[in-house]
Scaffold this motif. Structure first.
Motif, PDB file in Angstrom:
ATOM      1  N   THR A   1     -50.371  30.703  20.007  1.00  0.00           N
ATOM      2  CA  THR A   1     -50.354  29.420  20.690  1.00  0.00           C
ATOM      3  C   THR A   1     -49.266  29.345  21.754  1.00  0.00           C
ATOM      4  N   GLN A   2     -48.234  30.184  21.628  1.00  0.00           N
ATOM      5  CA  GLN A   2     -47.155  30.211  22.621  1.00  0.00           C
ATOM      6  C   GLN A   2     -46.838  31.648  22.985  1.00  0.00           C
ATOM      7  N   VAL A   3     -46.760  31.921  24.270  1.00  0.00           N
ATOM      8  CA  VAL A   3     -46.382  33.257  24.731  1.00  0.00           C
ATOM      9  C   VAL A   3     -45.160  33.119  25.617  1.00  0.00           C
ATOM     10  N   GLN A   4     -44.090  33.803  25.223  1.00  0.00           N
ATOM     11  CA  GLN A   4     -42.876  33.852  26.021  1.00  0.00           C
ATOM     12  C   GLN A   4     -42.846  35.177  26.756  1.00  0.00           C
ATOM     13  N   MET A   5     -42.473  35.143  28.053  1.00  0.00           N
ATOM     14  CA  MET A   5     -42.431  36.356  28.862  1.00  0.00           C
ATOM     15  C   MET A   5     -41.081  36.464  29.560  1.00  0.00           C
ATOM     16  N   ASP A   6     -40.590  37.704  29.679  1.00  0.00           N
ATOM     17  CA  ASP A   6     -39.306  37.940  30.338  1.00  0.00           C
ATOM     18  C   ASP A   6     -39.271  39.385  30.814  1.00  0.00           C
ATOM     19  N   GLU A   7     -38.326  39.692  31.697  1.00  0.00           N
ATOM     20  CA  GLU A   7     -38.168  41.041  32.214  1.00  0.00           C
ATOM     21  C   GLU A   7     -36.736  41.495  31.965  1.00  0.00           C
ATOM     22  N   LEU A   8     -36.572  42.814  31.838  1.00  0.00           N
ATOM     23  CA  LEU A   8     -35.295  43.417  31.479  1.00  0.00           C
ATOM     24  C   LEU A   8     -35.050  44.620  32.370  1.00  0.00           C
ATOM     25  N   TYR A   9     -33.880  44.678  33.016  1.00  0.00           N
ATOM     26  CA  TYR A   9     -33.516  45.834  33.840  1.00  0.00           C
ATOM     27  C   TYR A   9     -33.001  46.934  32.930  1.00  0.00           C
ATOM     28  N   ALA A  10     -33.467  48.141  33.142  1.00  0.00           N
ATOM     29  CA  ALA A  10     -33.032  49.256  32.291  1.00  0.00           C
ATOM     30  C   ALA A  10     -33.006  50.551  33.087  1.00  0.00           C
ATOM     31  N   LEU A  11     -32.173  51.470  32.638  1.00  0.00           N
ATOM     32  CA  LEU A  11     -32.150  52.832  33.168  1.00  0.00           C
ATOM     33  C   LEU A  11     -32.792  53.712  32.110  1.00  0.00           C
ATOM     34  N   LEU A  12     -34.022  54.140  32.369  1.00  0.00           N
ATOM     35  CA  LEU A  12     -34.767  54.932  31.395  1.00  0.00           C
ATOM     36  C   LEU A  12     -34.728  56.409  31.768  1.00  0.00           C
ATOM     37  N   ARG A  13     -34.635  57.238  30.762  1.00  0.00           N
ATOM     38  CA  ARG A  13     -34.631  58.674  30.966  1.00  0.00           C
ATOM     39  C   ARG A  13     -36.075  59.120  31.211  1.00  0.00           C
ATOM     40  N   GLY A  14     -36.285  59.803  32.319  1.00  0.00           N
ATOM     41  CA  GLY A  14     -37.632  60.212  32.692  1.00  0.00           C
ATOM     42  C   GLY A  14     -37.981  61.595  32.187  1.00  0.00           C
ATOM     43  N   MET A  15     -39.217  61.958  32.400  1.00  0.00           N
ATOM     44  CA  MET A  15     -39.713  63.274  31.997  1.00  0.00           C
ATOM     45  C   MET A  15     -39.534  64.286  33.138  1.00  0.00           C
ATOM     46  N   GLY A  64     -61.613  32.495  25.063  1.00  0.00           N
ATOM     47  CA  GLY A  64     -61.475  31.057  25.227  1.00  0.00           C
ATOM     48  C   GLY A  64     -60.104  30.488  24.889  1.00  0.00           C
ATOM     49  N   VAL A  65     -59.194  31.320  24.393  1.00  0.00           N
ATOM     50  CA  VAL A  65     -57.859  30.839  24.026  1.00  0.00           C
ATOM     51  C   VAL A  65     -56.939  30.900  25.242  1.00  0.00           C
ATOM     52  N   ILE A  66     -56.249  29.791  25.516  1.00  0.00           N
ATOM     53  CA  ILE A  66     -55.240  29.748  26.565  1.00  0.00           C
ATOM     54  C   ILE A  66     -53.958  29.233  25.919  1.00  0.00           C
ATOM     55  N   PRO A  67     -52.985  30.117  25.695  1.00  0.00           N
ATOM     56  CA  PRO A  67     -51.755  29.684  25.034  1.00  0.00           C
ATOM     57  C   PRO A  67     -50.822  28.941  25.996  1.00  0.00           C
ATOM     58  N   LEU A  68     -49.792  28.354  25.441  1.00  0.00           N
ATOM     59  CA  LEU A  68     -48.710  27.786  26.236  1.00  0.00           C
ATOM     60  C   LEU A  68     -47.836  28.951  26.696  1.00  0.00           C
ATOM     61  N   PHE A  69     -47.603  29.063  28.005  1.00  0.00           N
ATOM     62  CA  PHE A  69     -46.767  30.120  28.551  1.00  0.00           C
ATOM     63  C   PHE A  69     -45.373  29.582  28.829  1.00  0.00           C
ATOM     64  N   LEU A  70     -44.354  30.343  28.428  1.00  0.00           N
ATOM     65  CA  LEU A  70     -42.959  29.972  28.641  1.00  0.00           C
ATOM     66  C   LEU A  70     -42.237  31.154  29.275  1.00  0.00           C
ATOM     67  N   THR A  71     -41.568  30.920  30.425  1.00  0.00           N
ATOM     68  CA  THR A  71     -40.870  31.991  31.132  1.00  0.00           C
ATOM     69  C   THR A  71     -39.581  31.452  31.735  1.00  0.00           C
ATOM     70  N   ASP A  72     -38.821  32.377  32.373  1.00  0.00           N
ATOM     71  CA  ASP A  72     -37.700  31.939  33.194  1.00  0.00           C
ATOM     72  C   ASP A  72     -38.254  31.505  34.550  1.00  0.00           C
TER      73      ASP A  72
END
Length: 166
Positions: A1-15, A64-72
């Motif tokens: 019923t509720q979806v929270q979304m956010d983004e995170l800066y990261a330094l990831l080790r690549g292949m 048919g489901v549309i949740p409440l979206f919460l973000t910054d």
């Protein structure tokens, strides 16, 4: 019923050769009621990646489901949510009698944002606003599970991710 979304800066080790770390953004979405991780996307900080995250969320929703979206307050989220949960409306112009078409949110869509004001790396004020839907509808959806407009759960997930990214 509720979806929270956010983004995170990261330094990831690549292949790639040398195992160098590469800067990127980890976009996460979670169900605030069940605390389930709904979707994750890794890439740059762009509107396209926000679209990919919302598309991932839509992929796991029941029909048919549309949740409440919460973000910054990142503008890309609003555009991505509207892109997936909108439709064309045709209206005749009063002045020129032309048919005008506008992309409008579905009436069931509820989306709210949290805006944080910082001073010297400290949060000094937190404000909220309803972007799509009504304040009453959002308050009712949140009251059912005793929550307020926030992104605390997904931010806690991001904090856990950051602790496990060396």
């Amino acid at each position: 019923t509720q979806v929270q979304m956010d983004e995170l800066y990261a330094l990831l080790r690549g292949m790639r050769a040398g195992g160098k770390r590469h800067p990127c953004w980890v976009w996460t979405a979670m169900d605030a009621c069940t605390k389930l991780w709904v979707a994750v996307v890794v890439g740059d900080r762009s509107e396209h990646m926000a679209q990919c995250l919302v598309h991932g969320v839509v992929g796991v929703l029941a029909p048919g489901v549309i949740p409440l979206f919460l973000t910054d307050q990142l503008a890309a989220y609003g555009k991505a949510v509207l892109g997936h949960f909108g439709h064309w409306i045709e209206k005749q112009s009063e002045h020129s009698k032309r048919i005008l078409r506008r992309w409008m949110p579905l009436t069931q869509l509820q989306y709210a944002q949290v805006a944080k004001q910082r001073r010297h790396r400290k949060i000094v004020t937190v404000t909220t606003r309803v972007v799509f839907g009504t304040q009453e509808a959002v308050t009712t959806a949140l009251a059912a599970v005793e929550h307020k407009i926030n992104t605390a759960f997904v931010e806690r997930l991001n904090r856990t991710l950051r602790a496990h990214i060396p």
